[in-house]
Design a protein around this motif. Sequence first.
Motif, PDB file in Angstrom:
ATOM      1  N   PHE A 188      46.564  47.201  50.322  1.00 49.42           N
ATOM      2  CA  PHE A 188      47.112  48.751  50.004  1.00 49.42           C
ATOM      3  C   PHE A 188      45.764  49.604  49.896  1.00 49.42           C
ATOM      4  CE2 PHE A 188      51.089  47.918  47.163  1.00 49.42           C
ATOM      5  CZ  PHE A 188      51.786  47.743  48.405  1.00 49.42           C
ATOM      6  N   ALA A 189      44.668  49.007  49.334  1.00 50.18           N
ATOM      7  CA  ALA A 189      43.513  49.598  49.354  1.00 50.18           C
ATOM      8  C   ALA A 189      42.789  49.510  50.597  1.00 50.18           C
ATOM      9  CB  ALA A 189      42.439  48.951  48.220  1.00 50.18           C
ATOM     10  N   ASN A 190      42.753  48.666  51.497  1.00 51.74           N
ATOM     11  CA  ASN A 190      42.082  48.550  52.698  1.00 51.74           C
ATOM     12  C   ASN A 190      42.813  49.799  53.667  1.00 51.74           C
ATOM     13  OD1 ASN A 190      40.303  46.693  51.806  1.00 51.74           O
ATOM     14  ND2 ASN A 190      41.669  44.894  52.932  1.00 51.74           N
ATOM     15  N   ALA A 191      44.233  49.871  53.511  1.00 48.63           N
ATOM     16  CA  ALA A 191      44.962  50.756  54.239  1.00 48.63           C
ATOM     17  C   ALA A 191      44.284  52.313  54.202  1.00 48.63           C
ATOM     18  CB  ALA A 191      46.443  50.696  53.845  1.00 48.63           C
ATOM     19  N   VAL A 192      44.276  52.416  52.585  1.00 42.70           N
ATOM     20  CA  VAL A 192      43.684  53.884  52.428  1.00 42.70           C
ATOM     21  C   VAL A 192      42.223  53.811  52.868  1.00 42.70           C
ATOM     22  CG1 VAL A 192      43.062  55.069  50.159  1.00 42.70           C
ATOM     23  CG2 VAL A 192      45.134  53.790  50.186  1.00 42.70           C
ATOM     24  N   GLY A 193      41.401  52.941  52.497  1.00 39.77           N
ATOM     25  CA  GLY A 193      40.078  53.059  53.390  1.00 39.77           C
ATOM     26  C   GLY A 193      40.126  53.355  54.528  1.00 39.77           C
ATOM     27  N   GLY A 194      40.817  52.672  55.366  1.00 36.79           N
ATOM     28  CA  GLY A 194      40.962  52.764  56.999  1.00 36.79           C
ATOM     29  C   GLY A 194      41.555  54.363  57.054  1.00 36.79           C
TER      30      GLY A 194
END
Length: 218
Positions: A195-201
């Motif tokens: 989830f956090a990686n998706a937000v960062g992307g």
Amino acid sequence: ILAIIISFLLITVSIIFMFSMVIKRMTVVQKRLETSDTMLRTANKASEGLLTTNHDFDTSMRSFLEITAKTFDYQRAYLLRFEQHELADTFTLKYEWYDNSILKPIAELDPEVLLGKDTDMFRSLSLELLENKIVKRVSTEFRPEYAPFLNLISCKTLLNIPVYLEQNLYGMLGFIDCKENRELDHFEDALYITFANAVGGALSIQQNKSELIDAKTV
């Protein structure tokens, strides 16, 4: 003979008990795997919507928070920007979703978070964030310096995951259970990081879009 029969019965009971425990454990593991699979598919669905460049970013981000929070049965979800300044570090609320049937928004309960809240009271938590750790707390573990704020927003269980923007710490993706102190399993950590990686992307894509627009207007 009686002693042999009793010994045989005891051994049989022990074997049956051990077998039932193994079956029970396998059932728990199977349920966890099924839950993880459901959550992963939900995460992928939410991430696809967030990373689609032709959607309104603010709407997509709030939708992402809602979908992920409901998947894990949380009543609050938010994205905070963490900034280090010369005088004090701050957390700023960028986006939030909350169950409006039982809760008020964080921005209404403490408007300071919209301008940048001093992190002094959260120092122990922000240190973990800077160490790239997932921060997990239940109400019985809240420290006196930040317990009043978490109680204000009806927090029983706190979960914060660091978010990176192009390898630099942007802030944190957070989820709050306002109903109970829950047992947070490590097997879900990979999903939270997804989830956090998706937000960062998504933040990276949005930043690049903004820079292109600014370049065209110069």
